[in-house]
Every structure is written in C-alpha cells, then in structure tokens.
Design a protein around this motif. Sequence first.
Motif, mmCIF file in Angstrom:
data_model
loop_
_atom_site.group_PDB
_atom_site.id
_atom_site.type_symbol
_atom_site.label_atom_id
_atom_site.label_comp_id
_atom_site.label_asym_id
_atom_site.label_seq_id
_atom_site.Cartn_x
_atom_site.Cartn_y
_atom_site.Cartn_z
ATOM 1 N N GLN A 133 0.855 -1.197 0.000
ATOM 2 C CA GLN A 133 0.000 0.000 0.000
ATOM 3 C C GLN A 133 0.890 1.245 0.000
ATOM 4 O O GLN A 133 1.731 1.427 0.879
ATOM 5 N N LYS A 134 0.719 2.090 -1.025
ATOM 6 C CA LYS A 134 1.547 3.297 -1.123
ATOM 7 C C LYS A 134 1.005 4.363 -0.170
ATOM 8 O O LYS A 134 -0.189 4.688 -0.221
ATOM 9 N N VAL A 135 1.865 4.862 0.690
ATOM 10 C CA VAL A 135 1.439 5.885 1.645
ATOM 11 C C VAL A 135 2.361 7.092 1.492
ATOM 12 O O VAL A 135 3.582 6.964 1.554
ATOM 13 N N LEU A 136 1.779 8.241 1.238
ATOM 14 C CA LEU A 136 2.565 9.465 1.109
ATOM 15 C C LEU A 136 2.458 10.264 2.393
ATOM 16 O O LEU A 136 1.387 10.364 2.989
ATOM 17 N N SER A 137 3.589 10.819 2.789
ATOM 18 C CA SER A 137 3.595 11.635 3.991
ATOM 19 C C SER A 137 3.598 13.101 3.561
ATOM 20 O O SER A 137 4.412 13.532 2.751
ATOM 21 N N VAL A 138 2.650 13.840 4.109
ATOM 22 C CA VAL A 138 2.558 15.248 3.723
ATOM 23 C C VAL A 138 2.040 16.055 4.901
ATOM 24 O O VAL A 138 1.189 15.586 5.660
ATOM 25 N N LEU B 90 -0.898 5.395 -10.430
ATOM 26 C CA LEU B 90 0.550 5.351 -10.563
ATOM 27 C C LEU B 90 1.150 6.750 -10.594
ATOM 28 O O LEU B 90 2.340 6.937 -10.380
ATOM 29 N N ASP B 91 0.305 7.749 -10.888
ATOM 30 C CA ASP B 91 0.823 9.114 -11.038
ATOM 31 C C ASP B 91 0.952 9.847 -9.702
ATOM 32 O O ASP B 91 1.446 10.965 -9.673
ATOM 33 N N LEU B 92 0.514 9.227 -8.619
ATOM 34 C CA LEU B 92 0.625 9.907 -7.325
ATOM 35 C C LEU B 92 1.808 9.341 -6.557
ATOM 36 O O LEU B 92 1.757 8.219 -6.066
ATOM 37 N N SER B 93 2.892 10.119 -6.488
ATOM 38 C CA SER B 93 4.051 9.583 -5.788
ATOM 39 C C SER B 93 4.748 10.584 -4.881
ATOM 40 O O SER B 93 5.599 10.208 -4.090
ATOM 41 N N ILE B 94 4.421 11.874 -4.995
ATOM 42 C CA ILE B 94 5.068 12.867 -4.116
ATOM 43 C C ILE B 94 3.980 13.793 -3.552
ATOM 44 O O ILE B 94 2.865 13.853 -4.084
ATOM 45 N N PRO B 95 4.305 14.503 -2.476
ATOM 46 C CA PRO B 95 3.282 15.375 -1.854
ATOM 47 C C PRO B 95 2.662 16.368 -2.841
ATOM 48 O O PRO B 95 1.465 16.649 -2.770
ATOM 49 N N GLU B 96 3.483 16.863 -3.797
ATOM 50 C CA GLU B 96 2.951 17.832 -4.758
ATOM 51 C C GLU B 96 1.807 17.230 -5.569
ATOM 52 O O GLU B 96 0.881 17.931 -5.971
#
Lengths: 834, 330
Positions: free
Chosen positions: A417-422, A467-473
């Motif tokens: 599960q991809k989890v982004l920290s922001v 797949l296009d969501l990988s960084i906080p921006e």
Amino acid sequence: MRVSYQWLAELVDLSSLEKSGKGPQALADLLTARGLEVEAVDRLDKGFEKVVSVQILKKEKHPQADRLSLCTVTLGSGDPLEIVCGAQNMKEGDKVCLAQVGAELPNGMKIAQGKIRGVTSNGMLCSESELGLAKESEGILILPPSTALGQPLAKILGRDDTILTLKLTANRGDCLGHYGLAREVAGALGVQPKAGQAAALDFSKPFAKSPIQIKLEAGDLAPQFLGVSMEGVKIGPSPAWVVKRLEAIGSRSINNVVDATNLLMFELGHPVHAYDADRIEGAVIGVRQGQAGEKIPLLDATEVTLKGGELTIFDGKKTIGLAGVMGGGNSEVSDGTTKIFLECAEFHASTVRKCATAHQKRTEASHRFERGIDPEGIDFAISRLTALVTELAGGKVVGIVDARLPSRALASRASRQKVLSVSKAFLNDYLGTKLSDAELKAALKQCQCEVTEAGAQWKVAVPSYRLDLSIPEDLTEEVARSIGYDKIPATIPALTSTPKPQNLSQSPLAALEKMKDMLMDAGFYEAVNLGFTSRAWLKEFGMSSSVSVLNPLSEEHEVMVPSLIPGLIKNALNNQRHHFSADPQAIRLFEIRPTFSATEKIESKSEMQTTVVEKWKVSLVMIGPRGTGALKADQAAVDFFDLKAVLEQVFETFGGKAIRLQPYKSAPGAAGAYAGLLHPGQAVEVVAGNRAAGVAGMLHPKLERALKFRNPVWIAELDWEAIQGIGKPATEPRAYKSWSEFPPMERDFAVLLDDSVTAEKMVSVALKAGKPLAKAVRVFDVYRGSQVAAGKVSLAVRVTFSEEGRSLKEEETEAASRQIVDAWKREIGAELRG
Amino acid sequence: MSNLFSQLDGIGAKALEQIEGASDLATLELVRVSVLGKKGALSEVLKGLGSASAEDRPKIGAAANDWKRKIEEALEKKKGGLEDQALETRLASERIDISLPSRGLHKGALHPITQTTRRIIQTLGRLGFDIATGPEVETEFLNFEAVNIPKDHPARDMQDTFFMGPGVVLRTHTSAIQMRAMRNQKWPVRILCPGAVYRCDSDATHSPMFHQIEGLWVDKKVSMSDLVGVLEFFAKEMFGSSTKIRLRPSFFPFVEPGAEVDVSWGKDRWLEVLGAGMVHPRLFEMAGYPAGEAQGFAFGMGIERIAMLLHGIDDLRLMYQGDVRFLKQF
C-alpha cells in the motif's frame, strides 16, 4: 478515447447528473473540470431523431403520377398518415422507416410537409442510403416483421447511446477504461462505483491444476502473469448488446471470446489476451526478451523482425506474441477453437512503448501498458474476464495458474500500500488556499486517497491504480481538482530581489531589438522564415547546410538554414509574383534569426551543449524605387549607395569606426559561403576589427536572371556577433563631445584620378597630409566622360579645415591645402583639374 | 532767389507725382536716382546754393531737406506697396496642387510575432520578470529529461520531435531555457523565455516552427494562488480589463499541479491560450537546488496564437511568407 454514456451509467449512478436533463453534457463538464478533458459529446442517434417504424396499411398508385405510390401508414397508434413514395419495393403489411415532418436526416435532407403532385405527403419513407446506413441502396429499407411499431429507429438499431470523446493526458492511464472513469465520477458525485460481476478466482488456493505452466524470464520487465485455462468454449458471434457496445466506442466485434477480452480492456483498462490452448505447444507459456532478428507472425497478418530486447510471449516451441502489443497469428482463437488460455499480465511500461514505437504497432493494448496498469488489479481483471468469456462463449475453467515475482507476491500485497507523507500546512501553502482539515480530507477522499493519520503530518494512502501519485505535490493537485481550480484565490507574489529595468535594456535581446527598430525606421518590414529549408533551394545560391534534420516532414524542411538570404530571396520572389502593376515594386525586408552550422559530427557534447553552432544574422533585401512616391521623379531605382546608407546607419549605432567595407572577392572560398552570390563589381565584404562580418551588394545578375527577378536585387547579411561585439554596446549611454564654436573653412578641389584608385584612398591621403587642420574630406560629385581621359575619373572634393578654440587664418588653410595637393600627386598620381 | 525755391517746389511736386505713378520697383528706383541721386535734380539745385545770399542759404537748405524727407517717405511708402504687390503676384504664380501624391518615405514594420513578444514582455516585465534565451538546437537532455520527460515515456507523444543527431533535437518548447537559467542562477528566478520552437506538425493550424514564451517564477514561498494572480493580471493587461481567466486541471510533466488556462473572449466564449502549473520538484533536483527549498510556478503560451487573437489573423501560414501585403498592416 471514446466513452459510452450508457456503459458508464451502468458502473456509476449518474442520476444526480441526469436530473439536469442533459446527463451526457453535465458528465462532460464534470470530467473536464477534473482534468479529464472531453473534446466532443456525440449522440449516436443524430439524424434519426424523428425517424420511426411504421407499417404500410395500404399502397395505391398516386392519382397524378404513374411512377409514385401513395401509402397509408400507421405508427401503431394515432391516425394513419398518407405518404407519397417514389420506391416500389414495398408491399402492404411491410414495416418501414418513416422520417416524420421536422426530421433532419444524416445526409442533411430536411423533411417538411409538402404536396407532391397535388397530394399532401406527411413525411418520407427512407432508404438505407438516405439514413446513412449504406452508401448506396435500392428502394426503401424494409424492417423485420417482428419490429414494434412507432419505435425510434435509433432504438431499433441500438444507436440510442451518447459517446464522449476524451483527450486523456498521459498521466491518467487509470482512466483508460469505463470503470476507471466511473471511479473518478463516483468520487466527485459522492457515490460508490459498481464493478462488473465476477466470481473471484483465488490464486492462493488454485482449485484445479493448470494444464499450462507459466515461465517468467524477463525479470522486472514482466513481474506477474496470471492464466486461466478453459474448455468447452464455443466460438461464435457475440450477442447484439456486445456488438452494439463495441461499435459505439469505435471498436468492432470479432467473435465472442475476442470480444470478451476487448470488453474487459475497455471496462477495466487492462489489456488481456486469449490463446487457442491447442496451439500452445509444450504445455508452457512464458515471457522473455526477444533476440535481434527473431521473426514473429502477428494477428494482423504482418510479421515483425525483432530488434532485440522486446518482450515476447513464447510457448515450448515458438514465439507466440509481442507482449503488451499484439498476439501472434500462430496461437489466435479461431472458429473451431474449444480450449482457450486467458492471459492477464503486467508488462513494463517503457519497454512496451519502445517495442510498439519501433515496430509501428501502436495498439489499444500498448497504449494502456505504456501508461501503466494497476499492478494490484490483475486478479480481479482475470476473474472478470473469465466471467465475461463464460457469459458469452460458455465453457468451464479447468485450471488457473499464476507466476509472480516477490515484488508482486500476493501475500505481501497489504505491505505494498503506497502511503505518502505530507504536512497539511504544505497542502494549503502550496496552493495558496486556507482549507480546513475536514475540507482537505474530503477533497482527498474524492480521489480515493485516505488520510490515515491525523496531526500536522498526514499519512495519505494512495490507491494502487494511481501510478501518477508519488510525491506530496501530486496530492496538492488532487486537492485542487476536487475543490475546483476556480477556488484557488488570486494573489501577486512578493518581490524578494530588485527587478531589472523593464525596457529590455539589460536583456540579451536588447541590442537585437534595437537593431530591429532601426531597420524598421529605415523602411524595412520584418520577415520571419522557418529555420529549415531544402537542399535544392540552397544549391541555387551555391550554399549547403551542415546541419540536417534526421526526420524531416518533407524536402522543404530537410536542413537547417546556413544563411537567411535564401529565405529572404524566396520572400522577395513571392512578393514579385503578386505584383501586377506597371508601377515599380518596392520590396524591403529584413530578418534577424539564427543560422546553423556544425564542423563536427552532430551530437551532444554535454548535458547543456551540442556541436551545432548558432550564429544570429542580420539580413536584408532591397529592391525597387528609392522613394515610395507615385510620381516618376521619385521612382528611381535603388543602387549600391542606398544599401551602403543603411549599412552605415547600422555601423554608426553598433560598430563604430572599427567596421570597414572591403571589395568583395568573388573567388570561391574568398567570401566563404557567399562566393558567387554577388555581383563582383558592386559588392563588399564587411570586416569588423579583423573578423569577417558579412557581405553586401547586388545579387549576382546570373542569379537574378535564373530566379526571374524583374529588377536588380540588393542584399546584405551581417554576422551579429561580429558587429555587435566591436563597438560600445548600442544600449549603453553615449559620451558627449563638445564642438568648435569657430566657423570652419572649406576648400573645394577637382581631382583627376586613375579609375583604379578608390575615393576612400584619395580621402585618406588628404586627411593624413592635411593634419591637423583638415578635419573632413567629402566627395560631392563624380564625373566620367568626354571632359576627362579614358580610364580617369574626376572627383569634386570638399575639405573642411578647423581648429578647436580659434579661427583659422587664410594662410594656414592655404598651406594645408598645398600639402594635400602635393600628397595627392605624390602618392596617388592625382592632378587637379584646370 | 525765389527762383531756387520755386525750382525746389517744382522738382518736389514732380517727384511725388512720378513716385505715385510708378508701376514697379525698377521705375521707382529710376525716380529715386533722378531726384535724390548724386546727379539727381535735387542735388543739381543745391549746387546753385553758392550763389544764394548767406541769409537765404539756410532757408533753401531747409526747404531742400524738407523735400528730400517728403520724397524719401513717399518712396518708402510706394516701395512697400509695390513689394507687397510683387509678393502677391509671386504667391499666385507659385500655387501648387496639393492633392498630387507625396514623395513618400519607406515605411517599415516589425513582424506581429515580434510586436506580440514585446507586448507580453512589457506587460509581465512590470511584475519584475527578466528575459532569458537559449539555443534552438538543444540537447535532448535539457529539452526532455531535465524537465521530467524521460525517454520512452508517453509524455513524449505530446511533442513530436525533430532529431538532429545523437542527443540533439530542435527544441520542442522553451522550457529548456528555464533549466539553463536555473542551472546558472539560484532563486529568486523571475524570467520570461521567448523563442522559436519546432514540432513535426504541419497543417493549416500548425507550423513546424512557431514561437513560445514561457514565464518562470521561483522563490522560497511561491504558491499556486500567485500563479493565478499573475495570469489574471496578464490576461487583463493583454486582452482588456474585463477579461476573466479559467484554470482547468491538465498534465504537463514539468509542473504539478498542471493547468490549461482559458481566457474569456467576447460574451460567451473561452479560448485556451496558456499552459501553466507549479514547477515539478524534479526540475529543482535537475537544477541542483537542495530539495524542498524552492517553490515556483511556470506558464507558457504560443506567441502566434496570441498574435492571431490580437490582430484578428485567421491563417497561421501568413506569418512565415514575408508577404508585404501582410507585413505592412501591423
């Protein structure tokens, strides 16, 4: 991508959009506002809106015309209608298509109530060609006897859908299927998407051993591959709803099994493939990288020869497909097939793209793999595919099999599960918004992004298909899309450093812009030509280019320009071509653009440098009358000295005295690229300091004739770098110099010179001999003719004498004059004329 | 004695009569010489003064001077009249037909692409943007990889590219200039990058070479709302104070979030004129900026498109033909 509104409506509840009465348009607006641009909304029933099925109750001859019939038809209810018809192929009891009054048919025909030979016709019975269903047809279209009456034709033909054409950006591969779009729409509407029905196949506990085993031999380029073996499949045509659905989105029906794979792809966005299991040899199927030279026969009856490195599908004996691009012709499902093997795999995006591009096989499959498929959606995809095949072609599953690299292991799916920290502050700061925590969370939720941890630093779980969501921006964009870009306020950023002057004066373009202004003031129009041209056109001028385009659009664009002159000459010819008057035509054009050359192989020398050299040139062409007045006296043609005047103006501003004009050497090599371009007796080379800085003069009369010019053509081309580097920058303030308040004295001389001695030489001799009093020497008349000997020229010269701070005495001027005359005689053999 | 007086009176009266009767300046001069000249009538009379008595001499002298003054005045007056008359005659004879064509000066003009570029630069220059330029033949690296468009990525399809040699392309956008500028300069960066760009595309609405201008603003704290504000300012200054802008989400690899920007046109139309967004962090990485320190926005537009809107030009191809019928209109 073409999207069926009806299909989408099955996957997400669109009733809230339909309340507005214009569901498809409302959907299009919603998608566009979320960054999924809808280019067109097309109703498939266009042209059929007022065409209905009717039955012919009575068919008679038209009372006034033998060739026409008069039919009485019924819509099943309401009053029968009388229709005049020219066709004869129908009989009483037939069901036919009636275009009612007000209809506008696909061929543009508008139906109005009208009298035909005295009898009122209430519409028109239509032929297939009139309905745009066939190019040609004879007689009117007879519908099957089972057709219900009064039905819109669109419904009878299954053309009651509306198609949205989407221009999807490259980052949204997840929306390349109807279900993906449904997910997006559901988020925006606050409802749940409805996935298609499927009995989940559990690969962790295969219920039947697969007769075919899978080999993964391409490492990370093909990390997972699932297969389902089915038997008892009956190949045949697809049911009408499948045909209708595929045709609506611009595809076509092949057979029920192939259609099932296509339906799955257009639903879930995941390309899949069905093989004839009997044609897979060695009970094995696998994926590996192909060898250069390997040949593969494809489904489309072509054969490709591999370049090496492409992902290929193989069985025990042969290669049976280009993975992610197209299946092989040697394993495809055909009419007699009963056993099939279904493939659902993940292939590396850019490897698929490279293969599809190299072999010019851009397919629906490669388009989707290039953009990346949902790596975790593969199990559902093959389950759903199995359900679709079973529904359309029967058969039963006899084995399931999977092969996955550890990076795709089923057991560790949850840990992937991809989890982004922001930080939530970042989201607002980046967008310039002041959204509350709840608003931010709701916005992310719309995009199926779940905030799983509160506090200042948020953990945001991102769906696997994004797949296009990988960084906080990336999350800021999701927030912005959800709240609407129009909710972002408008502010002006703070200046944290001193701006440079606005008038361009400090910019690298400043001097060039000043040059443009100057040439405009001198009466020239600015032309802009493309940076490339054809070899043939350059050859006309004895020029060639050292910089070619490897993939030109046409011969017209095959090389980069080495000079701006050929382009300006073409412009001048274009202008001459449309000049039809007896008045002389004035053409004055300039161009300031780069020219291109390379002395070594064209390649990049570093990240920031190539071997191609760009030189900016200032070029001009001048043809026709000196003035623009209509009276004859103003229409004298320009000559070298008009061109020289323009150049002097330029040099005055840009180069100062360091720029000189020297006689033009027409010998090859002498003037570089310009050899043979100019009239040898009426042209100059421009020299700045000790650098060649261009040429100017009359276009060689040979060229003038060859190109069919009606008048002499004056051209100049200056090397911008050479002339602008030599003087003080034109944009810098000029220093002031005072002048003498005492009147100067002038003396005029008639000097008889050999033709071979230039005026410039005579002037320089005079200035030197007359030092320090002689300040200026000017030629004011030139005479050749009966009064002077052949080979001689008489120049009228005015010398100005002055001295700073005092008046000159007569004797001083006389003495200086004598020195000048003596020097003329001594150094250049010049005599004064009596 | 009285003889001299009557002689003077006779000369005087005759002179006045002759002056009055003179029809041109030459006749008048003859009269002056015949009366006031060295050998004129008045001088001749005064030569006889020696025979007059000492008592009469001053009286005769005074009378002569009196006549001299009268005659001079009359001459002066008549001369003025005749001169005015002569000027009138000359003016009448020199009348020209002012409706004949003028001699004519050559008029030049700058190309609408240049004019539009300047207009854009001048407008945005007021916010503090400077200018940056770069080569048209560019490295594939700066044109693509450095602005987050990797090899074999579908985003490359957005820009059909002319290739010149290994790693060398004709730049497909002016974004390559941005990377050059950022590699040469730390933030704050505020630049406009105008220039010609090339794409393999040629039809009525596409030219294989056209012009773009991009804006880049990078600083420590620059937000998407700043982008909106700058674009709103730009649209109102360029197209009129009642112009509105509309941002739609879109995708350009070098920005995140990305937007297409429409401007309102007339009563109910929106025209797509700009692409924009927040600079993708990958570009800062490529520029060598420390992670997380800079933020910025970028926007770009086709100059021909703006020029066509501003001037009402309906055929792109006219831009590149050097046709004077076209160029002289701007």
